[in-house]
Design a protein around this motif. Structure first.
Motif, PDB file in Angstrom:
ATOM      1  N   TYR A  84       0.839  -1.202   0.000  1.00 28.82           N
ATOM      2  CA  TYR A  84       0.000   0.000   0.000  1.00 28.82           C
ATOM      3  C   TYR A  84       0.875   1.255   0.000  1.00 28.82           C
ATOM      4  O   TYR A  84       0.622   2.194  -0.751  1.00 28.82           O
ATOM      5  N   GLN A  85       1.892   1.287   0.849  1.00 30.15           N
ATOM      6  CA  GLN A  85       2.784   2.449   0.915  1.00 30.15           C
ATOM      7  C   GLN A  85       3.536   2.654  -0.401  1.00 30.15           C
ATOM      8  O   GLN A  85       3.725   3.789  -0.849  1.00 30.15           O
ATOM      9  N   LEU A 140       4.762  14.330 -11.969  1.00 27.62           N
ATOM     10  CA  LEU A 140       4.994  14.342 -13.419  1.00 27.62           C
ATOM     11  C   LEU A 140       3.865  15.075 -14.146  1.00 27.62           C
ATOM     12  O   LEU A 140       4.101  15.785 -15.115  1.00 27.62           O
ATOM     13  N   TYR A 141       2.634  14.906 -13.671  1.00 34.39           N
ATOM     14  CA  TYR A 141       1.502  15.619 -14.251  1.00 34.39           C
ATOM     15  C   TYR A 141       1.670  17.132 -14.040  1.00 34.39           C
ATOM     16  O   TYR A 141       1.441  17.930 -14.950  1.00 34.39           O
ATOM     17  N   ALA A 142       2.071  17.527 -12.832  1.00 34.30           N
ATOM     18  CA  ALA A 142       2.248  18.952 -12.526  1.00 34.30           C
ATOM     19  C   ALA A 142       3.335  19.575 -13.404  1.00 34.30           C
ATOM     20  O   ALA A 142       3.268  20.752 -13.747  1.00 34.30           O
ATOM     21  N   LEU A 159       1.903   6.898  -6.823  1.00 40.27           N
ATOM     22  CA  LEU A 159       0.871   7.866  -7.190  1.00 40.27           C
ATOM     23  C   LEU A 159       1.384   9.295  -6.999  1.00 40.27           C
ATOM     24  O   LEU A 159       1.139  10.159  -7.840  1.00 40.27           O
ATOM     25  N   GLU A 160       2.087   9.543  -5.927  1.00 38.10           N
ATOM     26  CA  GLU A 160       2.652  10.878  -5.699  1.00 38.10           C
ATOM     27  C   GLU A 160       3.640  11.249  -6.798  1.00 38.10           C
ATOM     28  O   GLU A 160       3.672  12.393  -7.259  1.00 38.10           O
ATOM     29  N   GLN A 161       4.448  10.284  -7.261  1.00 37.41           N
ATOM     30  CA  GLN A 161       5.386  10.541  -8.360  1.00 37.41           C
ATOM     31  C   GLN A 161       4.626  10.889  -9.645  1.00 37.41           C
ATOM     32  O   GLN A 161       5.017  11.805 -10.374  1.00 37.41           O
ATOM     33  N   TYR A 187      -4.910  10.063 -15.432  1.00 32.70           N
ATOM     34  CA  TYR A 187      -6.320   9.695 -15.374  1.00 32.70           C
ATOM     35  C   TYR A 187      -6.546   8.749 -14.207  1.00 32.70           C
ATOM     36  O   TYR A 187      -5.684   7.940 -13.875  1.00 32.70           O
ATOM     37  N   TYR A 188      -7.705   8.853 -13.603  1.00 31.42           N
ATOM     38  CA  TYR A 188      -8.128   7.937 -12.550  1.00 31.42           C
ATOM     39  C   TYR A 188      -9.233   7.057 -13.118  1.00 31.42           C
ATOM     40  O   TYR A 188     -10.092   7.531 -13.847  1.00 31.42           O
TER      41      TYR A 188
END
Length: 158
Positions: free
Chosen positions: A72-73, A85-87, A79-81, A94-95
């Motif tokens: 999970y971690q 990259l999106y920013a 996801l944070e990475q 996309y979710y």
């Protein structure tokens, strides 16, 4: 003064018997008839359950398997990475989520200890599945299917 229908010694036993069938008080009444030779009314059983600190509320559907904490971690870090990259404008993020709706809804209520929630196993029946894909700008696309939606199916859609 009215004589108690169930003795103090028998009340905890009725609570343990209830744990086997928390949704069906008629079945519990029949079991009490068979095992103790008494046939309390549904109202009497409800009063006893309230005295035993139980309440009537919706049961929750439990997940089949909880993911390991490390896995999970790791996924949370990934996801944070991806968000970073999106920013930076390096990818579109996309979710994707799938929800299923049964033809016959199942909202299960039952007598449970106050503050405690029973989980019930998930049942199988014909479903309508909806797949939703949303980006970070709240643009949503959805797909409806009566067939199972799995990861291969969702990969082929996009």
């Amino acid at each position: 003064m009215k004589k108690p229908y169930l003795s103090i010694r028998r009340k905890p036993k009725s609570k343990s018997e209830l744990a086997q069938e928390p949704r069906e008080l008629k079945n519990l009444s029949q079991k009490l008839q068979e095992s103790w030779g008494i046939s309390p009314s549904i109202k009497t059983i409800q009063r006893i359950l309230k005295m035993l600190k139980m309440s009537w509320h919706c049961m929750r559907k439990g997940v089949a398997v909880k993911p390991p904490a490390q896995e999970y971690q790791d996924k949370k870090a990934q996801l944070e990475q991806l968000k970073q990259l999106y920013a930076q404008g390096k990818l579109d993020l996309y979710y994707l989520d799938e929800a299923g709706f049964c033809w016959i809804p199942c909202v299960s209520y039952g007598w449970q200890n106050i503050g405690k929630y029973l989980t019930i196993p998930r049942g199988r029946s014909q479903r309508i599945n909806v797949l939703g894909i949303m980006n970070r700008n709240n643009y949503l696309e959805n797909y409806i299917s009566t067939q199972s939606i799995n990861s291969l199916c969702s990969y082929c859609l996009y």
